[in-house]
Design a protein around this motif. Structure first.
Motif, short mmCIF file in Angstrom:
data_model
loop_
_atom_site.label_atom_id
_atom_site.label_comp_id
_atom_site.label_asym_id
_atom_site.label_seq_id
_atom_site.Cartn_x
_atom_site.Cartn_y
_atom_site.Cartn_z
N ILE A 145 0.87 -1.18 0.00
CA ILE A 145 0.00 0.00 0.00
C ILE A 145 0.90 1.22 0.00
O ILE A 145 1.85 1.30 0.79
N CYS A 146 0.64 2.14 -0.92
CA CYS A 146 1.48 3.34 -1.04
C CYS A 146 1.50 4.09 0.29
O CYS A 146 0.45 4.41 0.85
N MET A 147 2.71 4.34 0.78
CA MET A 147 2.82 4.99 2.07
C MET A 147 2.57 6.49 1.98
O MET A 147 2.53 7.19 3.00
N ARG A 148 2.41 7.01 0.74
CA ARG A 148 2.08 8.42 0.57
C ARG A 148 0.57 8.64 0.43
O ARG A 148 0.02 9.55 1.00
N CYS A 149 -0.09 7.78 -0.40
CA CYS A 149 -1.48 8.10 -0.74
C CYS A 149 -2.46 6.94 -0.51
O CYS A 149 -3.66 7.14 -0.62
N GLY A 150 -1.95 5.74 -0.22
CA GLY A 150 -2.86 4.64 0.07
C GLY A 150 -3.30 3.83 -1.12
O GLY A 150 -4.07 2.88 -0.98
N ARG A 177 5.58 2.57 -2.76
CA ARG A 177 4.92 3.70 -3.43
C ARG A 177 4.12 3.20 -4.63
O ARG A 177 4.50 2.23 -5.27
N CYS A 178 3.04 3.92 -4.93
CA CYS A 178 2.25 3.60 -6.13
C CYS A 178 2.94 4.22 -7.34
O CYS A 178 3.92 4.94 -7.23
N ARG A 179 2.42 3.95 -8.48
CA ARG A 179 2.90 4.44 -9.77
C ARG A 179 3.01 5.97 -9.80
O ARG A 179 3.96 6.52 -10.36
N LEU A 180 2.03 6.64 -9.21
CA LEU A 180 2.01 8.11 -9.25
C LEU A 180 3.00 8.73 -8.27
O LEU A 180 3.63 9.74 -8.56
N CYS A 181 3.14 8.13 -7.11
CA CYS A 181 3.99 8.72 -6.07
C CYS A 181 5.45 8.29 -6.19
O CYS A 181 6.31 8.87 -5.53
N PHE A 182 5.72 7.28 -7.01
CA PHE A 182 7.09 6.76 -7.14
C PHE A 182 8.00 7.81 -7.77
O PHE A 182 7.68 8.39 -8.79
ZN ZN Z 1 0.74 6.85 -4.02
#
Ligand code: ZN
Length: 206
Positions: A145-150, A177-182
């Protein structure tokens, strides 16, 4: 006349980013085999001594005894040939020789379960995982689970400054991180305004 059917082995691959439960899934499958009274051996690379030299340990502190080996062919030498199930954790830290080793074991009738990171800190496929996935009978891709946005996270974000492919670490040096936050490589350091707190502005905030 009895017909002897040789046991067919196979390779199961578990891959995903850090903090996605790969080691937990590996341990779950190995425990299930042990309950079924199968003989199990577990290996990990000697390079990964984050938590223990003689156990594989998940981030949630679930443990299982393992043997540390310096390169993949050493697994063949350490193998008790009565062993039916072979678990290999942190497979991405082994070199390309692991592909041949895992296939040799599967060809000899062994159930081989490999777990490892499928991408590196730049988001590139992490050898030898691509070749292991291509030669495996089954693949489980775990998401964190993305630690920035979930959002669902498939990336391992490095938080410390290094161009080295392998930097051993845990929550202090990595995030899922997810694709967007990476942010491939090292993330931008966010400017923090400490006002007149007297903090050294050059100190890193990671
Ligand atoms: Zn994210």
């Amino acid at each position: 006349m009895d017909i002897v059917i040789p046991n067919s082995g196979w390779i199961e691959a578990i891959c995903g980013p850090m903090f996605s439960g790969k080691s937990e899934e590996l341990i779950r499958r190995l425990r299930r085999a042990i309950i079924a009274r199968k003989l199990v051996q577990v290996f990990k690379p000697a390079i990964d001594t984050r938590y223990s030299e003689s156990e594989i340990v998940t981030h949630a502190d679930v443990r299982m005894r393992s043997e540390a080996v310096s390169w993949a062919p050493e697994i063949l030498g350490r193998l008790d040939w009565r062993t039916e199930v072979i678990g290999i954790d942190e497979s991405n830290f082994f070199g390309s020789e692991l592909v041949e080793t895992a296939n040799q074991l599967a060809n000899c009738g062994k159930q081989v379960i490999v777990a490892g990171l499928d991408t590196d800190f730049l988001g590139r496929p992490f050898p030898p995982m691509p070749d292991l996935l291509a030669t495996a009978e089954s693949i489980t891709k775990t998401l964190a689970i993305c630690m920035r946005c979930g959002n669902p996270a498939k990336h391992t974000q490095r938080l410390v400054q290094s161009e080295e492919l392998i930097v051993i670490g845990s929550v202090e040096s990595y995030e899922a991180r997810c694709r967007l936050c990476f942010e491939p490589g090292v993330p931008r350091q966010e400017k923090l305004n400490f006002g007149s707190a007297g903090l050294d502005e050059t100190s890193e905030s990671v």
